[in-house]
Design a protein around this motif. Sequence first.
Motif, PDB file in Angstrom:
ATOM      1  N   THR A 115      38.511 -24.381 -77.786  1.00 44.56           N
ATOM      2  CA  THR A 115      39.328 -24.649 -76.599  1.00 44.56           C
ATOM      3  C   THR A 115      39.438 -23.354 -75.814  1.00 44.56           C
ATOM      4  O   THR A 115      39.850 -22.323 -76.339  1.00 44.56           O
ATOM      5  N   MET A 116      39.082 -23.414 -74.540  1.00 46.61           N
ATOM      6  CA  MET A 116      38.965 -22.210 -73.721  1.00 46.61           C
ATOM      7  C   MET A 116      40.103 -22.126 -72.700  1.00 46.61           C
ATOM      8  O   MET A 116      40.624 -23.139 -72.218  1.00 46.61           O
ATOM      9  N   THR A 117      40.482 -20.896 -72.353  1.00 45.87           N
ATOM     10  CA  THR A 117      41.482 -20.681 -71.317  1.00 45.87           C
ATOM     11  C   THR A 117      40.878 -20.909 -69.940  1.00 45.87           C
ATOM     12  O   THR A 117      39.654 -20.997 -69.768  1.00 45.87           O
ATOM     13  N   GLN A 118      41.735 -20.955 -68.953  1.00 42.20           N
ATOM     14  CA  GLN A 118      41.288 -20.802 -67.578  1.00 42.20           C
ATOM     15  C   GLN A 118      40.977 -19.332 -67.334  1.00 42.20           C
ATOM     16  O   GLN A 118      41.311 -18.460 -68.137  1.00 42.20           O
ATOM     17  N   ARG A 119      40.344 -19.044 -66.220  1.00 42.46           N
ATOM     18  CA  ARG A 119      40.021 -17.654 -65.895  1.00 42.46           C
ATOM     19  C   ARG A 119      41.311 -16.843 -65.763  1.00 42.46           C
ATOM     20  O   ARG A 119      42.272 -17.277 -65.131  1.00 42.46           O
ATOM     21  N   PHE A 120      41.310 -15.654 -66.367  1.00 41.60           N
ATOM     22  CA  PHE A 120      42.501 -14.805 -66.407  1.00 41.60           C
ATOM     23  C   PHE A 120      42.167 -13.417 -65.868  1.00 41.60           C
ATOM     24  O   PHE A 120      41.265 -12.744 -66.378  1.00 41.60           O
ATOM     25  N   THR A 121      42.897 -12.998 -64.817  1.00 40.26           N
ATOM     26  CA  THR A 121      42.731 -11.668 -64.229  1.00 40.26           C
ATOM     27  C   THR A 121      44.047 -10.921 -64.359  1.00 40.26           C
ATOM     28  O   THR A 121      45.026 -11.268 -63.695  1.00 40.26           O
ATOM     29  N   PRO A 122      44.128  -9.905 -65.211  1.00 40.10           N
ATOM     30  CA  PRO A 122      45.403  -9.245 -65.478  1.00 40.10           C
ATOM     31  C   PRO A 122      46.104  -8.719 -64.226  1.00 40.10           C
ATOM     32  O   PRO A 122      47.323  -8.860 -64.086  1.00 40.10           O
ATOM     33  N   TRP A 123      45.367  -8.081 -63.331  1.00 36.94           N
ATOM     34  CA  TRP A 123      46.001  -7.497 -62.144  1.00 36.94           C
ATOM     35  C   TRP A 123      46.762  -8.535 -61.339  1.00 36.94           C
ATOM     36  O   TRP A 123      47.829  -8.270 -60.790  1.00 36.94           O
ATOM     37  N   TRP A 124      46.223  -9.721 -61.287  1.00 39.32           N
ATOM     38  CA  TRP A 124      46.828 -10.782 -60.484  1.00 39.32           C
ATOM     39  C   TRP A 124      47.933 -11.511 -61.240  1.00 39.32           C
ATOM     40  O   TRP A 124      48.933 -11.924 -60.639  1.00 39.32           O
ATOM     41  N   GLU A 125      47.807 -11.654 -62.542  1.00 39.40           N
ATOM     42  CA  GLU A 125      48.670 -12.579 -63.269  1.00 39.40           C
ATOM     43  C   GLU A 125      49.775 -11.927 -64.100  1.00 39.40           C
ATOM     44  O   GLU A 125      50.704 -12.608 -64.522  1.00 39.40           O
ATOM     45  N   THR A 126      49.669 -10.622 -64.367  1.00 40.30           N
ATOM     46  CA  THR A 126      50.697 -10.014 -65.214  1.00 40.30           C
ATOM     47  C   THR A 126      52.050 -10.032 -64.513  1.00 40.30           C
ATOM     48  O   THR A 126      52.143  -9.941 -63.281  1.00 40.30           O
ATOM     49  N   LYS A 127      53.106 -10.171 -65.295  1.00 39.59           N
ATOM     50  CA  LYS A 127      54.472 -10.126 -64.771  1.00 39.59           C
ATOM     51  C   LYS A 127      55.045  -8.741 -65.088  1.00 39.59           C
ATOM     52  O   LYS A 127      54.907  -8.252 -66.205  1.00 39.59           O
ATOM     53  N   ILE A 128      55.686  -8.156 -64.098  1.00 41.38           N
ATOM     54  CA  ILE A 128      56.209  -6.800 -64.232  1.00 41.38           C
ATOM     55  C   ILE A 128      57.704  -6.855 -64.519  1.00 41.38           C
ATOM     56  O   ILE A 128      58.458  -7.550 -63.843  1.00 41.38           O
ATOM     57  N   ASP A 129      58.122  -6.096 -65.521  1.00 41.43           N
ATOM     58  CA  ASP A 129      59.544  -6.002 -65.841  1.00 41.43           C
ATOM     59  C   ASP A 129      60.287  -5.243 -64.758  1.00 41.43           C
ATOM     60  O   ASP A 129      59.692  -4.461 -64.003  1.00 41.43           O
ATOM     61  N   PRO A 130      61.588  -5.423 -64.682  1.00 37.57           N
ATOM     62  CA  PRO A 130      62.375  -4.663 -63.705  1.00 37.57           C
ATOM     63  C   PRO A 130      62.431  -3.187 -64.073  1.00 37.57           C
ATOM     64  O   PRO A 130      62.154  -2.810 -65.221  1.00 37.57           O
ATOM     65  N   PRO A 131      62.790  -2.334 -63.119  1.00 35.20           N
ATOM     66  CA  PRO A 131      62.889  -0.911 -63.428  1.00 35.20           C
ATOM     67  C   PRO A 131      64.059  -0.622 -64.361  1.00 35.20           C
ATOM     68  O   PRO A 131      65.053  -1.350 -64.383  1.00 35.20           O
ATOM     69  N   VAL A 132      63.924   0.453 -65.121  1.00 32.48           N
ATOM     70  CA  VAL A 132      65.016   0.951 -65.954  1.00 32.48           C
ATOM     71  C   VAL A 132      65.807   1.949 -65.127  1.00 32.48           C
ATOM     72  O   VAL A 132      65.232   2.778 -64.402  1.00 32.48           O
ATOM     73  N   MET A 133      67.135   1.891 -65.215  1.00 33.25           N
ATOM     74  CA  MET A 133      67.984   2.761 -64.407  1.00 33.25           C
ATOM     75  C   MET A 133      68.756   3.743 -65.273  1.00 33.25           C
ATOM     76  O   MET A 133      69.260   3.383 -66.338  1.00 33.25           O
ATOM     77  N   ASN A 134      68.840   4.971 -64.783  1.00 40.36           N
ATOM     78  CA  ASN A 134      69.801   5.949 -65.291  1.00 40.36           C
ATOM     79  C   ASN A 134      70.777   6.270 -64.171  1.00 40.36           C
ATOM     80  O   ASN A 134      70.343   6.565 -63.037  1.00 40.36           O
ATOM     81  N   ILE A 135      72.082   6.212 -64.458  1.00 40.07           N
ATOM     82  CA  ILE A 135      73.101   6.420 -63.422  1.00 40.07           C
ATOM     83  C   ILE A 135      74.013   7.564 -63.830  1.00 40.07           C
ATOM     84  O   ILE A 135      74.507   7.607 -64.964  1.00 40.07           O
ATOM     85  N   THR A 136      74.215   8.482 -62.887  1.00 35.21           N
ATOM     86  CA  THR A 136      75.101   9.628 -63.100  1.00 35.21           C
ATOM     87  C   THR A 136      76.100   9.709 -61.950  1.00 35.21           C
ATOM     88  O   THR A 136      75.726   9.508 -60.784  1.00 35.21           O
TER      89      THR A 136
END
Length: 231
Positions: A115-136
């Motif tokens: 069983t094969m996947t559909q075509r997968f392109t990481p640059w287009w499909e990856t989900k990016i996490d939110p930024p990490v914050m440091n607060i002072t």
Amino acid sequence: MTPKRCFLGFLISFFPTGVVETQSVHECLKPQRVHFQSRNFHNILHWQPGRACTSTSGIYFVQYKTYGQRQWKNKEDCWGILEFFCDLTNETSDIQEPYYGRVRTTSAGIHSGWTMTQRFTPWWETKIDPPVMNITQVNGSLLVILHAPNLPYRDQKGKNVSIENYYELVYRVFIINNSLEKEQKVYEGAGRVVEIGALAPHSGYCVVAEMYQPMLDRRSQRSEERCVELP
């Protein structure tokens, strides 16, 4: 629902009309819903067991290839495994190339089809996490330092590669006045150091951030709120 039984290597479906349909176990063993899930370029192949005639004794075999290649490659760490996932991050590291993955299973000496996947392109499909914050707190203001999420890649010096190497990123910072329960966007731009001033003393504030990818018109989820009390 049509009752089904496995018998002598065939899936037999009994319909109310009395018609009997047989299907090869090779087909009913095939893994289902084979797909990539990608987060911050950690590219994981997932699947589910076949729709019938499967058991906990089934083992799985994974292959992958780049789009345009004829030859499939075995993923050695995922060759004869019990899990329903396989990490193909290293095998799909050229993020603008399209890839395919496929899975088959073996149970009681019977091999399924692939069983094969559909075509997968990481640059287009990856989900990016939110930024990490440091607060002072600085003289009645808040200094917010933003960090993009870590990626699985390292440069020639062994340092983590920034996601900013792959995308144009816009950071958005919001502040919430807890007493007023009011949210306000205080920054939008490419900088990763943000100073938030003009804050009321003896008040509580929460800060939240997200990233936006203009080229893809896509934004990350929001970060967790970071809250402070001003003296």
